[in-house]
Design an enzyme around this catalytic site. Sequence first.
Site, mmCIF file in Angstrom:
data_model
loop_
_atom_site.group_PDB
_atom_site.id
_atom_site.type_symbol
_atom_site.label_atom_id
_atom_site.label_comp_id
_atom_site.label_asym_id
_atom_site.label_seq_id
_atom_site.Cartn_x
_atom_site.Cartn_y
_atom_site.Cartn_z
ATOM 1 N N HIS A 6 0.812 -1.053 0.146
ATOM 2 C CA HIS A 6 -0.247 -0.038 -0.076
ATOM 3 C C HIS A 6 0.604 1.178 -0.181
ATOM 4 O O HIS A 6 0.913 2.292 -0.971
ATOM 5 C CB HIS A 6 -0.873 -0.110 1.412
ATOM 6 C CG HIS A 6 -1.806 1.270 1.353
ATOM 7 N ND1 HIS A 6 -3.160 1.168 0.922
ATOM 8 C CD2 HIS A 6 -1.496 2.508 1.902
ATOM 9 C CE1 HIS A 6 -3.632 2.173 1.029
ATOM 10 N NE2 HIS A 6 -2.780 3.210 1.628
ATOM 11 N N GLU A 7 1.778 1.312 0.946
ATOM 12 C CA GLU A 7 2.752 2.582 0.767
ATOM 13 C C GLU A 7 3.679 2.687 -0.255
ATOM 14 O O GLU A 7 3.835 3.687 -0.556
ATOM 15 C CB GLU A 7 3.492 2.481 2.193
ATOM 16 C CG GLU A 7 2.834 2.438 3.751
ATOM 17 C CD GLU A 7 1.946 3.633 3.670
ATOM 18 O OE1 GLU A 7 1.957 4.855 3.025
ATOM 19 O OE2 GLU A 7 0.680 3.570 4.614
ATOM 20 N N HIS B 162 1.918 4.615 -2.611
ATOM 21 C CA HIS B 162 2.171 6.093 -2.598
ATOM 22 C C HIS B 162 3.587 6.610 -3.196
ATOM 23 O O HIS B 162 3.870 7.543 -3.666
ATOM 24 C CB HIS B 162 1.979 6.705 -1.181
ATOM 25 C CG HIS B 162 0.491 6.455 -0.449
ATOM 26 N ND1 HIS B 162 -0.082 7.353 -0.968
ATOM 27 C CD2 HIS B 162 0.114 5.724 0.601
ATOM 28 C CE1 HIS B 162 -1.508 7.260 -0.096
ATOM 29 N NE2 HIS B 162 -1.303 6.179 0.621
ATOM 30 N N GLU C 133 -4.387 8.306 -2.789
ATOM 31 C CA GLU C 133 -4.970 7.130 -2.261
ATOM 32 C C GLU C 133 -5.082 6.115 -3.365
ATOM 33 O O GLU C 133 -5.069 4.976 -3.118
ATOM 34 C CB GLU C 133 -6.214 7.488 -1.559
ATOM 35 C CG GLU C 133 -6.601 6.317 -0.369
ATOM 36 C CD GLU C 133 -5.721 5.992 0.578
ATOM 37 O OE1 GLU C 133 -4.677 6.693 1.021
ATOM 38 O OE2 GLU C 133 -5.816 5.037 1.019
#
Lengths: 502, 502
Positions: free
Chosen positions: B268-269, B272, B298
């Site tokens: 997930h990170e 980003h 996001e």
Amino acid sequence: MSANSAFSKLDALSRKLEAIEHAQSMLGVDEAVMMPVGGGEKRAETMSTLAGMYHEMATAPEVGDWLGDAEAEPLDEMQSLAIREFRRVHTNMTCLSADFVRKQVNARIRAEQLWRELRPTGDWAGFLPAFEGLVATAREEAQLRADVLGLSPYDALMEQYDPGNRVAEVAPVLNDLKTFLKDFVPAALAHQEAKLARRPLKPLNAPFAIDKQKALGLVMMEAVGFDFEHGRLDVSHHPFCGGVPTDIRMTTRYTEGEFLTSLMGILHETGHGLYEQGLPKEWTHWPVGRARGMAMHESQSLFVEKQIARSPEFWEWAMPHVREKLGAEAIAGWDLEDVLAHVHFIERGLIRVDADEATYPLHVILRFELEQDLISGKLAPKDVPAAWDAKMREYLGLSTIDNMKDGPMQDVHWPSGAIGYFPSYTLGAIIAAQLWSAIERDQPNAREDMRNGRFVGINDWRRENIWSQASKYSTPELLQRATGEKLNSKHFQEHLARRYLS
Amino acid sequence: MSANSAFSKLDALSRKLEAIEHAQSMLGVDEAVMMPVGGGEKRAETMSTLAGMYHEMATAPEVGDWLGDAEAEPLDEMQSLAIREFRRVHTNMTCLSADFVRKQVNARIRAEQLWRELRPTGDWAGFLPAFEGLVATAREEAQLRADVLGLSPYDALMEQYDPGNRVAEVAPVLNDLKTFLKDFVPAALAHQEAKLARRPLKPLNAPFAIDKQKALGLVMMEAVGFDFEHGRLDVSHHPFCGGVPTDIRMTTRYTEGEFLTSLMGILHETGHGLYEQGLPKEWTHWPVGRARGMAMHESQSLFVEKQIARSPEFWEWAMPHVREKLGAEAIAGWDLEDVLAHVHFIERGLIRVDADEATYPLHVILRFELEQDLISGKLAPKDVPAAWDAKMREYLGLSTIDNMKDGPMQDVHWPSGAIGYFPSYTLGAIIAAQLWSAIERDQPNAREDMRNGRFVGINDWRRENIWSQASKYSTPELLQRATGEKLNSKHFQEHLARRYLS
């Protein structure tokens, strides 16, 4: 003090400057410890922009006015000292024109880049033109500073690193030490040879796992007083002590083949860290709240490394910890004398940074003498190799005439423009010994304390007499107040004689 | 462009602002990853001082003049977009008075401190006065922003997080999704129950050593395109993606009992991080060079986590890597379906941050609806618990009426004053699915690529259509240009149906 007073304006400015310094310091630590290589370009740009903003804010025209106004305001003693030190820093920061600083930065960058390129091959001829440019700029800088400060040119350079230190007082002390060392070094080497003939140096039982070395280092740091609520230990290629007083970032470097170098390095940096952690919290944003110069800072690191961590008493306490943390086999069958033979081992060498405490001062004195002559013009840059070689042969019996890499090209200081800094190293060693003598005078049980791993009394003395005093006084004043004596090398000579001749 | 042009002045200012942001960002990372606890007080003071300096520089009176002058200068297309975005940011930054901001900061600090204190016991009555103060200030802020921006109050709040997003376009999309989910969630849960009855969930073979989990995470990060020359992975209590585009600092948190949560968190990170690493290097110091708002950010993290890293195709490729890095025993005897049963596991719950992709939007829609009514005045702060409970029962069949801690007191957003932010989470999920559909349209072999661990094509598409576009366009414009469609939840609904009903 009203919010509109000049003092309050300087206080508010100081908080902004401190915030930038905090950022610069932590970005520097991060760069050495954490940053991936690709982050370097933007980081360098950021550091340069922050430095520019800092300089712009610190040297803005109104700052001089505020200082003048504040000097006329009703101030208590600490506030007066704060304004005096701010004035000193401000004068040192504003005495060079922006044009001159640009010229100087270019000369330094050119010399340092060329030095990095040519040092491996010791190409002095290639380096000389840049070095000549650098020395010319340094002479000009020294004269500009001298005019403003009312000092001699070389004193004006030293003043940046150790406020109040003057050749007139420092040179006799270093000369005295040089005279002592000329006889002492051969005697100490002969003494060591005889000792090692009777009891040979025991090899270390490598490898030493790095996590175990780290655990040992942390125990030692904590024992000598490092506050881990306000600091930590990491790894970097070049060990340093950075961060801010409330958050000291120390680094070391480990090798599995040996543990004493890293451990002594950790304790050296811990000495720097203790000084910073002991500064008065309420003044950290003012210049007066900072540590007092390079010699005093080095005295604190050398105090922990040389006076404490290489002493027989320290090792009486430390050996069980080494066995516990590194494992019993690490120094199996070793007595105290076997460790001391390692941590007191001395030898003549070409390289200053590798030198032990007995020979190190001679490397420094050589540079101190040469750089005074470079600044006065008595010595031309092109003649440095011959002058260096002559002094190396006289002081240490070694020649560098065919080895520029390990001779005048060994250090980054001159190529980067730091002239007047070298004396600080040996003044630090001298001050450390002078402080130890004063502590033993005031606390006769100080060695017994070390033997039992108790450093509270020793640290309390240093906190009261050095750390908490920050930059309230010049380097010589601070030393006189702390020890009751002027700078002198007597205690350092006695320290060396006790350690290396008995 | 001459060095005296207004554009050049804004360029120089932007470099200073970027340097401060770089420092703020890295100091934030350091605080979470490295800082000892005692460093916190001075660090907070430093951060606050830097924020004040930033605000002072960014809102200085001459900046508005420069923007006006620059708009009249001859600019190329990118320069025009840069000035437009700078103007937008400047308007958003200057539309509140210093007095109002002070009042607001106090209301936020009070509410957030009280929330931290009272959340564990769910003491709503104790929290309510501070929350009322906070909502009153938020209404005032929304009106002040609305007046300057010519938007409705709630749109003016959303505008800070996702430029161009308006209730008129967002609400119908979220309503449509809500209608879909009301039937979908029960159906998906029934489908899961039937599946698990046939093939029960296999327990993970814990413990999983943390260094092995880290090695696995690094392999996955690198595979999906993270550039370790310009970033790194560390550990912190709350995982985040920070740093600067040239130096992305990601964190995760490990537990030995389980490896999937941390691995999915890392991916997930990484989403980003990829966005930041893909921004155009030459514009990083201008607002136009930054990532486009919260929903788009996001969407990039959810793209990697939900569209890639929870897909069957990804796991076909990933399972041998899991076995290699964690050891064959980690998932001994597991088939693809066994992993998918874990990474696709869904359930109804009270807590948004623990929710899966099927139920998460309902948590967000609940907050989106309530906060619109809070800002319009239709809903009084004291009536939030009843309204929250009613919606929770309607959307998820769960009651929170006697459980404020896991009801309206669960999130930090409102207490900290972030109203208008919640929609971004679900808009991100919707956009991620819409982007995946567009990629599959343009690259029919995209799923086959994933199956083979090839993410270059998928990343090239995103780099071209999203990352390199930075903040040239509003959120809706950027999405339209990238996918050829307006924001709609059709692709997200299809994604959910494919994953949870088949």
